[in-house]
Motif scaffolding. Structure first.
Motif, short mmCIF file in Angstrom:
data_model
loop_
_atom_site.label_atom_id
_atom_site.label_comp_id
_atom_site.label_asym_id
_atom_site.label_seq_id
_atom_site.Cartn_x
_atom_site.Cartn_y
_atom_site.Cartn_z
N UNK A 1 8.03 9.68 8.08
CA UNK A 1 6.65 9.38 7.56
C UNK A 1 5.76 10.46 8.04
N UNK A 2 5.84 10.84 9.14
CA UNK A 2 4.70 11.97 9.80
C UNK A 2 5.26 13.29 9.54
N UNK A 3 6.30 13.73 8.98
CA UNK A 3 6.79 14.95 8.76
C UNK A 3 5.66 15.50 7.62
N UNK B 1 0.80 -1.21 -0.04
CA UNK B 1 0.04 0.03 0.01
C UNK B 1 1.13 1.18 0.20
N UNK B 2 0.20 2.57 -0.11
CA UNK B 2 0.89 3.45 -0.06
C UNK B 2 1.35 4.05 1.40
N UNK B 3 0.72 3.63 2.27
CA UNK B 3 1.14 4.00 3.40
C UNK B 3 2.57 3.90 4.21
N UNK C 1 -0.51 7.49 11.21
CA UNK C 1 -0.49 6.33 11.20
C UNK C 1 0.58 5.67 10.62
N UNK C 2 1.72 4.71 11.29
CA UNK C 2 2.73 4.42 10.85
C UNK C 2 2.50 2.80 10.63
N UNK C 3 1.76 2.40 10.48
CA UNK C 3 1.59 1.03 10.20
C UNK C 3 1.96 0.43 8.78
#
Length: 268
Positions: free
Chosen positions: A195-197, A138-140, A220-222
């Motif tokens: 990832x959250x930046x 996924x793109x996550x 969400x860092x899953x």
């Protein structure tokens, strides 16, 4: 950095005779021939790091103190310039050398085995897969940067010096990078921050430079868990691993000309 430096006493004390001055590289090399008779030393350079001499022995790169009593297997970092001196030297010796090969070569230096736990960090080992279908991810967990027509996926670790070198090379190329961090060297907390930046590309640059990362909102860092599960399932135990748009895999750092030629070979 989480890298450990292994300091092993080789026994005996080399007495400096005839002068109070520090021994020359030639004197250290002569002492090494006595202490490591099975190791063919190519060169010794005592001028780069105060108190240490860099030793090249074939594909091996390690360090000794100026008495040649202590042997150091590990990475040397310049915290002022934020440069991995060991990685830079290995690349200078062999630009096509994979991180895993370099680590294996260094480990083969004539020295006692390191402790099983806490004695060092494996930098990387070659991935087993020759073709990867990353479309199932996924793109996550993807950090996308660059705007070029060619797309390349990179499994990376923000503590990996060769990943940093690869990132800098890709910055100079006309490609779109899908960076998928995996925590091989204990960098998960940094990957979460990137990832959250708000500006992920700037955060990638900061992470590799070991600079502070501008905090963003919790997210969400899953997706990073998904990256790591995919890496484990396909034998990606080291970094960097580069995946072309057609799924072809290239392991380790490669210089720009080789990367450009390899990317041209993608099958549409």
């Amino acid at each position: 950095m989480a890298h450990s430096t292994i300091l092993t006493a080789l026994g005996g004390i080399m007495m400096l005779t005839g002068s109070a001055q520090a021994p020359t590289s030639a004197q250290v090399e002569a002492a090494l021939k006595d202490r490591l008779p099975k190791t063919k030393v190519s060169s010794v350079d005592c001028s780069k790091v105060d108190g240490l001499c860099e030793v090249v022995a074939g594909e091996n790169l390690f360090y000794v103190d100026r008495t040649a009593r202590f042997l150091v297997i590990g990475r040397v970092y310049d915290m002022q310039t934020r440069q991995d001196l060991t990685a830079a030297r290995l690349l200078a010796l062999n630009p096509d050398m994979l991180v895993g090969s370099a680590a294996k070569a260094n480990a083969s230096a004539e020295a006692p085995e390191p402790p099983a736990a806490g004695g060092g960090t494996r930098v990387t080992q070659p991935a087993l897969a020759q073709h990867l279908d990353v479309s199932r991810l996924s793109d996550k967990g993807a950090i996308v940067w660059g705007t070029g027509p060619q797309r390349v996926t990179v499994f990376s670790d923000f503590h990996c010096g060769y990943c940093r070198a690869l990132s800098q090379t890709l910055e100079s190329m006309n490609v779109t990078v899908i960076e998928r961090p995996i925590s091989v060297l204990g960098s998960r907390e940094i990957a979460d921050q990137v990832l959250c930046a708000r500006d992920r590309h700037a955060a990638v640059r900061a992470a590799y430079a070991q600079d502070p990362i501008r905090p963003g909102p919790k997210c969400n860092t899953s997706g990073l868990d998904e990256n790591e599960a995919f890496a484990r399932a396909h034998g990606l135990n080291g970094t960097p691993v580069i995946v072309r748009s057609d799924g072809a895999v290239l392991e380790g750092f490669k210089p720009k000309p080789l990367l450009e030629q390899w990317l041209k070979g993608a099958k549409s």
